[in-house]
Design a protein around this motif. Structure first.
Motif, PDB file in Angstrom:
ATOM      1  N   ASP A   1      40.223  18.683  38.541  1.00 59.49           N
ATOM      2  CA  ASP A   1      41.298  19.313  38.063  1.00 59.49           C
ATOM      3  C   ASP A   1      40.726  20.617  37.708  1.00 59.49           C
ATOM      4  OD1 ASP A   1      44.001  19.882  37.674  1.00 59.49           O
ATOM      5  OD2 ASP A   1      44.528  18.330  36.337  1.00 59.49           O
ATOM      6  N   VAL A   2      41.714  21.637  37.646  1.00 60.94           N
ATOM      7  CA  VAL A   2      41.431  22.734  37.170  1.00 60.94           C
ATOM      8  C   VAL A   2      42.252  23.306  36.096  1.00 60.94           C
ATOM      9  CG1 VAL A   2      41.253  23.811  39.623  1.00 60.94           C
ATOM     10  CG2 VAL A   2      43.541  23.782  38.754  1.00 60.94           C
ATOM     11  N   PHE A   3      41.742  24.448  35.314  1.00 56.61           N
ATOM     12  CA  PHE A   3      42.248  24.647  34.307  1.00 56.61           C
ATOM     13  C   PHE A   3      42.117  26.327  33.710  1.00 56.61           C
ATOM     14  CE2 PHE A   3      37.661  23.694  33.394  1.00 56.61           C
ATOM     15  CZ  PHE A   3      37.183  24.898  32.567  1.00 56.61           C
ATOM     16  N   GLU A   4      42.808  26.689  32.852  1.00 61.62           N
ATOM     17  CA  GLU A   4      42.809  28.119  32.515  1.00 61.62           C
ATOM     18  C   GLU A   4      42.673  28.012  31.090  1.00 61.62           C
ATOM     19  OE1 GLU A   4      46.538  29.489  33.802  1.00 61.62           O
ATOM     20  OE2 GLU A   4      45.926  29.905  35.912  1.00 61.62           O
ATOM     21  N   ILE A   5      41.655  29.425  30.409  1.00 57.95           N
ATOM     22  CA  ILE A   5      41.578  29.939  29.094  1.00 57.95           C
ATOM     23  C   ILE A   5      42.092  31.087  29.050  1.00 57.95           C
ATOM     24  CG2 ILE A   5      39.871  29.918  27.249  1.00 57.95           C
ATOM     25  CD1 ILE A   5      38.460  27.572  28.617  1.00 57.95           C
ATOM     26  N   THR A   6      42.766  31.210  27.913  1.00 52.07           N
ATOM     27  CA  THR A   6      43.278  32.602  27.478  1.00 52.07           C
ATOM     28  C   THR A   6      42.688  32.617  26.106  1.00 52.07           C
ATOM     29  OG1 THR A   6      44.848  32.464  28.983  1.00 52.07           O
ATOM     30  CG2 THR A   6      44.985  34.244  27.184  1.00 52.07           C
ATOM     31  N   ILE A   7      42.139  33.743  25.673  1.00 50.31           N
ATOM     32  CA  ILE A   7      41.606  33.890  24.435  1.00 50.31           C
ATOM     33  C   ILE A   7      41.724  35.595  24.052  1.00 50.31           C
ATOM     34  CG2 ILE A   7      39.715  32.421  24.471  1.00 50.31           C
ATOM     35  CD1 ILE A   7      37.829  35.114  24.865  1.00 50.31           C
ATOM     36  N   PRO A   8      42.258  35.879  22.584  1.00 52.04           N
ATOM     37  CA  PRO A   8      42.377  37.035  22.182  1.00 52.04           C
ATOM     38  C   PRO A   8      40.951  37.937  22.017  1.00 52.04           C
ATOM     39  CG  PRO A   8      42.406  35.596  20.328  1.00 52.04           C
ATOM     40  CD  PRO A   8      42.247  34.718  21.345  1.00 52.04           C
ATOM     41  N   VAL A   9      40.946  39.249  22.489  1.00 55.89           N
ATOM     42  CA  VAL A   9      39.764  39.988  22.121  1.00 55.89           C
ATOM     43  C   VAL A   9      40.374  41.132  21.675  1.00 55.89           C
ATOM     44  CG1 VAL A   9      38.571  38.799  24.196  1.00 55.89           C
ATOM     45  CG2 VAL A   9      40.315  40.810  24.602  1.00 55.89           C
ATOM     46  N   ASP A  10      39.203  41.963  21.155  1.00 60.65           N
ATOM     47  CA  ASP A  10      39.555  43.410  20.518  1.00 60.65           C
ATOM     48  C   ASP A  10      40.356  43.272  19.381  1.00 60.65           C
ATOM     49  OD1 ASP A  10      38.137  44.740  22.818  1.00 60.65           O
ATOM     50  OD2 ASP A  10      39.928  44.724  23.884  1.00 60.65           O
ATOM     51  N   ASP A  11      39.976  42.288  18.607  1.00 62.32           N
ATOM     52  CA  ASP A  11      40.618  42.122  17.344  1.00 62.32           C
ATOM     53  C   ASP A  11      42.209  41.797  17.514  1.00 62.32           C
ATOM     54  OD1 ASP A  11      38.393  42.660  15.783  1.00 62.32           O
ATOM     55  OD2 ASP A  11      38.514  44.721  15.870  1.00 62.32           O
ATOM     56  N   GLY A  12      42.647  41.109  18.397  1.00 66.11           N
ATOM     57  CA  GLY A  12      43.814  40.766  18.853  1.00 66.11           C
ATOM     58  C   GLY A  12      44.600  41.695  19.507  1.00 66.11           C
ATOM     59  N   ARG A  13      44.101  42.797  19.780  1.00 67.39           N
ATOM     60  CA  ARG A  13      44.905  43.729  20.637  1.00 67.39           C
ATOM     61  C   ARG A  13      44.961  43.506  22.162  1.00 67.39           C
ATOM     62  NH1 ARG A  13      41.794  46.900  17.213  1.00 67.39           N
ATOM     63  NH2 ARG A  13      40.386  47.398  18.891  1.00 67.39           N
ATOM     64  N   GLY A  14      44.107  42.551  22.770  1.00 66.02           N
ATOM     65  CA  GLY A  14      44.165  42.184  24.117  1.00 66.02           C
ATOM     66  C   GLY A  14      43.793  40.938  24.243  1.00 66.02           C
ATOM     67  N   VAL A  15      43.924  40.314  25.403  1.00 62.16           N
ATOM     68  CA  VAL A  15      43.572  38.925  25.949  1.00 62.16           C
ATOM     69  C   VAL A  15      42.704  39.000  27.032  1.00 62.16           C
ATOM     70  CG1 VAL A  15      45.577  37.976  24.738  1.00 62.16           C
ATOM     71  CG2 VAL A  15      45.707  38.812  27.331  1.00 62.16           C
ATOM     72  N   ALA A  16      41.724  37.933  27.089  1.00 63.20           N
ATOM     73  CA  ALA A  16      41.023  37.695  28.175  1.00 63.20           C
ATOM     74  C   ALA A  16      41.262  36.395  29.012  1.00 63.20           C
ATOM     75  CB  ALA A  16      39.393  37.802  27.947  1.00 63.20           C
ATOM     76  N   HIS A  17      41.241  36.394  30.227  1.00 71.12           N
ATOM     77  CA  HIS A  17      41.656  35.006  30.918  1.00 71.12           C
ATOM     78  C   HIS A  17      40.389  34.683  31.632  1.00 71.12           C
ATOM     79  CE1 HIS A  17      46.137  36.121  30.330  1.00 71.12           C
ATOM     80  NE2 HIS A  17      45.523  37.345  30.799  1.00 71.12           N
ATOM     81  N   TYR A  18      40.307  33.382  31.669  1.00 68.98           N
ATOM     82  CA  TYR A  18      39.327  32.420  32.594  1.00 68.98           C
ATOM     83  C   TYR A  18      39.958  31.431  33.337  1.00 68.98           C
ATOM     84  CZ  TYR A  18      36.345  35.236  29.433  1.00 68.98           C
ATOM     85  OH  TYR A  18      35.528  36.102  28.391  1.00 68.98           O
ATOM     86  N   GLU A  19      39.199  31.246  34.459  1.00 69.22           N
ATOM     87  CA  GLU A  19      39.699  30.209  35.361  1.00 69.22           C
ATOM     88  C   GLU A  19      38.425  29.166  35.432  1.00 69.22           C
ATOM     89  OE1 GLU A  19      40.125  32.821  38.551  1.00 69.22           O
ATOM     90  OE2 GLU A  19      42.144  33.267  38.099  1.00 69.22           O
ATOM     91  N   GLY A  20      38.769  28.008  35.502  1.00 66.44           N
ATOM     92  CA  GLY A  20      37.729  26.841  35.653  1.00 66.44           C
ATOM     93  C   GLY A  20      37.996  25.649  36.370  1.00 66.44           C
TER      94      GLY A  20
END
Length: 350
Positions: free
Chosen positions: A40-59
């Protein structure tokens, strides 16, 4: 590893299907068809830049494989094209524990933890990433767990320690086709990280599993009820119901919500009902206001589905305007991310 304690994320959705296509697109047709299993596949989203932005990952989770001494889980990950962050960022993020546990026996609710010693875990870590690869290339990783019993055919995997669960990952006694390479990360389609040797496994300790009995519902403080008599309020930690920056319920979150709704229904004939969404202080005020409304609507929709479509529910989002804890710590932010249901039974005064 607190994924099952806090929330269970959605299964693969349309976005997840897109990730699967991206995985297949990274491979030749022979590799995709004959060499690369994808459970199966998944996605991860995390806050970056002290919460001012987000980063997305695919796995993807490729599968779990028994050896004589351990169970090796193969998985792959890359940064999404719009991520703006590299793979090391998600490995080192304080709120993320990549592939931090597996649920091998739903009857006992014991979560197996990765094999580790003072030097670290038997797994791929940030320093093992191939620096020659750009962050948008899928890299295959591994995590070693205690040997799973022979009668276990599938496991559930917490892929980020925050509740992104990939369920029903098959367990095999035969390693996947392809070369075993003497490194802890391998570009997808070029083989697999070598399984740990018997000697290496013997050097590490098997940690006691986490016991999840009683942690999925109100017993962990994730769902609380306040008030007596006719006027009551039910508070849900948003992390129990929703993945980061999302407003769609997962299957297990649906179960937790339905259990609470059943208790509300049992309280008697309902009068006024109000659902309010709240967020923490990360991101922008506009985004948090939109997210809080969307989450409140999701909960209200679940209530109507359970109690009748003609049920009148007032829905409101208050963004970050009403914190109940500091936004300077993760613990405080987690408390602020919440959805409340306030209701009165017939004859009650609000």
């Amino acid at each position: 590893m607190t994924g099952w304690e806090r929330r269970v994320a959605r299964p693969a959705t349309v976005a997840g299907a897109a990730t699967a296509l991206l995985l297949l697109g990274a491979l030749g047709p022979v590799e995709a068809a004959d060499r690369i299993p994808i459970a199966d596949v998944f996605e991860i989203t995390i806050p970056v830049d002290d919460g001012r932005g987000v980063a997305h990952y695919e796995g993807a989770i490729h599968g779990a494989y028994r050896t004589d001494d351990a169970t090796v889980l193969y998985w792959s990950l890359r940064a999404a094209k719009d991520s703006g962050a590299d793979l090391r960022t998600v490995f080192e993020h304080e709120d993320v524990d990549l592939v931090g546990g597996v649920l091998a026996d739903p009857r006992s609710l014991d979560v197996l933890l990765p094999l580790r010693d003072d030097a670290g875990c038997l797994c791929t870590e940030a320093d093992d990433l191939d620096p020659s690869q750009d962050p948008y290339t899928f890299q295959v990783m591994y995590t070693a767990f205690p040997r799973i019993p022979a009668d276990t055919t599938a496991i559930d995997v917490d892929v980020d320690g925050r509740g992104t669960i990939v369920a029903g990952v098959p367990v095999s006694n035969i390693l996947p086709a392809g070369q075993q390479r003497d490194r802890a990360s391998v570009v997808l389609g070029r083989g697999w990280p070598a399984v740990p040797s018997e000697e290496r496994v013997e050097q590490v300790a098997v940690r006691d599993p986490l016991d999840l009995v009683g942690r999925a519902g109100a017993g962990d403080g994730s769902v609380t009820t306040e008030g007596t008599g006719a006027d009551r309020l039910v508070r849900f930690d948003a992390d129990v119901l929703f993945a980061f920056d999302r407003s769609d319920l997962s299957a297990q979150a649906q179960q937790v919500l339905e259990s609470a709704i059943a208790e509300i229904e049992a309280a008697g004939e309902l009068g006024r009902i109000e659902v309010v969404g709240h967020t923490d202080g990360q991101g922008t005020a506009e985004h948090n206001q939109t997210l809080s409304v969307a989450r409140a609507r999701t909960v209200a929709d679940a209530m109507r589905a359970a109690l009748g479509e003609d049920l009148h529910v007032d829905v409101e989002g208050r963004g970050w305007d009403e914190p109940i804890a500091t936004n300077d710590t993760e613990e405080g932010r987690a408390k602020n991310r919440r959805v409340t249901i306030s209701y009165e039974t017939a004859g009650g005064d609000r």
